[in-house]
Design an enzyme around this catalytic site. Sequence first.
Site, PDB file in Angstrom:
ATOM      1  N   ASP A  13       0.826  -1.209   0.000  1.00 23.50           N
ATOM      2  CA  ASP A  13       0.000   0.000   0.000  1.00 23.50           C
ATOM      3  C   ASP A  13       0.864   1.263   0.000  1.00 23.50           C
ATOM      4  O   ASP A  13       1.948   1.284   0.592  1.00 23.50           O
ATOM      5  CB  ASP A  13      -0.903  -0.019   1.240  1.00 23.50           C
ATOM      6  CG  ASP A  13      -2.031   1.003   1.143  1.00 23.50           C
ATOM      7  OD1 ASP A  13      -2.387   1.397   0.009  1.00 23.50           O
ATOM      8  OD2 ASP A  13      -2.555   1.406   2.198  1.00 23.50           O
ATOM      9  N   HIS A  30       2.066   3.419  -9.205  1.00 20.04           N
ATOM     10  CA  HIS A  30       1.914   1.975  -9.428  1.00 20.04           C
ATOM     11  C   HIS A  30       3.104   1.418 -10.218  1.00 20.04           C
ATOM     12  O   HIS A  30       3.548   0.301  -9.980  1.00 20.04           O
ATOM     13  CB  HIS A  30       0.599   1.669 -10.143  1.00 20.04           C
ATOM     14  CG  HIS A  30      -0.619   2.028  -9.325  1.00 20.04           C
ATOM     15  ND1 HIS A  30      -0.733   1.693  -7.997  1.00 20.04           N
ATOM     16  CD2 HIS A  30      -1.756   2.702  -9.646  1.00 20.04           C
ATOM     17  CE1 HIS A  30      -1.903   2.136  -7.533  1.00 20.04           C
ATOM     18  NE2 HIS A  30      -2.536   2.760  -8.517  1.00 20.04           N
ATOM     19  N   LEU A 125      10.924 -20.709  -5.055  1.00 19.61           N
ATOM     20  CA  LEU A 125       9.988 -19.832  -4.337  1.00 19.61           C
ATOM     21  C   LEU A 125       8.632 -19.949  -5.014  1.00 19.61           C
ATOM     22  O   LEU A 125       8.556 -20.043  -6.240  1.00 19.61           O
ATOM     23  CB  LEU A 125      10.469 -18.369  -4.431  1.00 19.61           C
ATOM     24  CG  LEU A 125       9.548 -17.308  -3.819  1.00 19.61           C
ATOM     25  CD1 LEU A 125       9.666 -17.312  -2.295  1.00 19.61           C
ATOM     26  CD2 LEU A 125       9.902 -15.908  -4.339  1.00 19.61           C
TER      27      LEU A 125
HETATM   28  C1  IPE Z   1      -5.257  -2.813  -0.060  1.00 14.88           C
HETATM   29  O1  IPE Z   1      -4.955  -1.464  -0.249  1.00 14.88           O
HETATM   30  C2  IPE Z   1      -5.281  -3.534  -1.369  1.00 14.88           C
HETATM   31  C3  IPE Z   1      -3.983  -3.708  -2.035  1.00 14.88           C
HETATM   32  C4  IPE Z   1      -2.835  -3.368  -1.559  1.00 14.88           C
HETATM   33  C5  IPE Z   1      -4.039  -4.364  -3.315  1.00 14.88           C
HETATM   34  P1  IPE Z   1      -6.102  -0.380  -0.389  1.00 14.88           P
HETATM   35  O2  IPE Z   1      -5.429   0.924  -0.560  1.00 14.88           O
HETATM   36  O3  IPE Z   1      -7.089  -0.772  -1.416  1.00 14.88           O
HETATM   37  O4  IPE Z   1      -6.804  -0.470   1.036  1.00 14.88           O
HETATM   38  P2  IPE Z   1      -7.770   0.564   1.769  1.00 14.88           P
HETATM   39  O5  IPE Z   1      -8.822   0.943   0.779  1.00 14.88           O
HETATM   40  O6  IPE Z   1      -6.941   1.751   2.170  1.00 14.88           O
HETATM   41  O7  IPE Z   1      -8.294  -0.167   2.962  1.00 14.88           O
HETATM   42  C1  IPE Z   2      -1.679   0.135  -3.313  1.00 15.10           C
HETATM   43  O1  IPE Z   2      -1.395   1.496  -3.320  1.00 15.10           O
HETATM   44  C2  IPE Z   2      -1.831  -0.454  -4.684  1.00 15.10           C
HETATM   45  C3  IPE Z   2      -3.193  -0.894  -5.031  1.00 15.10           C
HETATM   46  C4  IPE Z   2      -4.208  -0.917  -4.227  1.00 15.10           C
HETATM   47  C5  IPE Z   2      -3.399  -1.338  -6.390  1.00 15.10           C
HETATM   48  P1  IPE Z   2      -2.580   2.542  -3.324  1.00 15.10           P
HETATM   49  O2  IPE Z   2      -2.948   2.846  -4.734  1.00 15.10           O
HETATM   50  O3  IPE Z   2      -3.686   2.099  -2.467  1.00 15.10           O
HETATM   51  O4  IPE Z   2      -1.836   3.807  -2.674  1.00 15.10           O
HETATM   52  P2  IPE Z   2      -2.481   4.864  -1.685  1.00 15.10           P
HETATM   53  O5  IPE Z   2      -3.028   4.103  -0.511  1.00 15.10           O
HETATM   54  O6  IPE Z   2      -3.538   5.602  -2.447  1.00 15.10           O
HETATM   55  O7  IPE Z   2      -1.330   5.733  -1.310  1.00 15.10           O
HETATM   56 MG    MG Z   3      -4.122   2.383  -0.511  1.00 15.61          MG
END
Ligand code: IPE
Ligand code: IPE
Ligand code: MG
Length: 242
Positions: A13, A30, A125
């Site tokens: 995240d 990303h 792995l």
């Molecule tokens: C969790 O992250 C999902 C992934 C890392 C793929 P999110 O950014 O979607 O989670 P929330 O919405 O903050 O809980």
């Molecule tokens: C996690 O990073 C990746 C996915 C959920 C695909 P985020 O896109 O949720 O990044 P933040 O939380 O907005 O910083």
């Molecule tokens: Mg996020």
Amino acid sequence: MNTVPKHVAIIMDGNGRWAKQRFMPRLAGHRAGRKAARAAVEFAARNSEIDVLTLFAFSTENWSRPEDEVSGLMGLFGKALSEEVPELKKNGIRIRFVGELSRFSDELQTQMAAAEELTQDGTHLCLQLALNYGGRADIAQAVRQLAASAAAGELDPAQITEDHIAAQLYGASVPDPDLMIRTGGEKRISNFLLWDSAYAEFYFTDTLWPDFNKTAFEAAVNWFAGRQRRFGKTGEQVSKPT
Ligand code: IPE
Ligand code: IPE
Ligand code: MG
């Protein structure tokens, strides 16, 4: 006491915030996240004790994001697969996809199936990529399979155990995660491996996913080594006699 995690699961995240800090579009975050994922796979592959790495790449809830972000992510998954899979194969890494894959484009599904097949003999792995994965959806699909068996008269509902449910989950072929890492500062599970993480050790770090490098991964593994896993017992019961 087992101090090395055999299965590490990561909630990757913080990509969006990483990009925002740099006045860049979310997709740039990303893209940077993809590089961090590659470094994490390399770290896990080099650590001879880690057998399984599960990366949460797209949740069942992530479909609610703006359409351009979702389509950008789909493009990125396809590109990453075609570029990385030969390398995974070369390094003896087996790839598995966990999640409800039928929602992805036919092209992506074909790519995923081909990647699994190409790398199926990898023993170094096991890399599990969680895509359109939700912990609740996982349990629901397991329950549907058990209900179908019961309806067919193959399974007595009164005899259903935890093992029956675990055997139908996407992660049935690998051990439960020992260490669950979440980057990006939030302290929540966001519908990741709900059943499987029952006894995982949780490591939360403020580091945003694109900045999570090998040193950061190592810090998490070292932290894990200091945990005492009690599984309901007392500390005295599980501590090693000196
Ligand atoms: C969790 O992250 C999902 C992934 C890392 C793929 P999110 O950014 O979607 O989670 P929330 O919405 O903050 O809980
Ligand atoms: C996690 O990073 C990746 C996915 C959920 C695909 P985020 O896109 O949720 O990044 P933040 O939380 O907005 O910083
Ligand atoms: Mg996020």
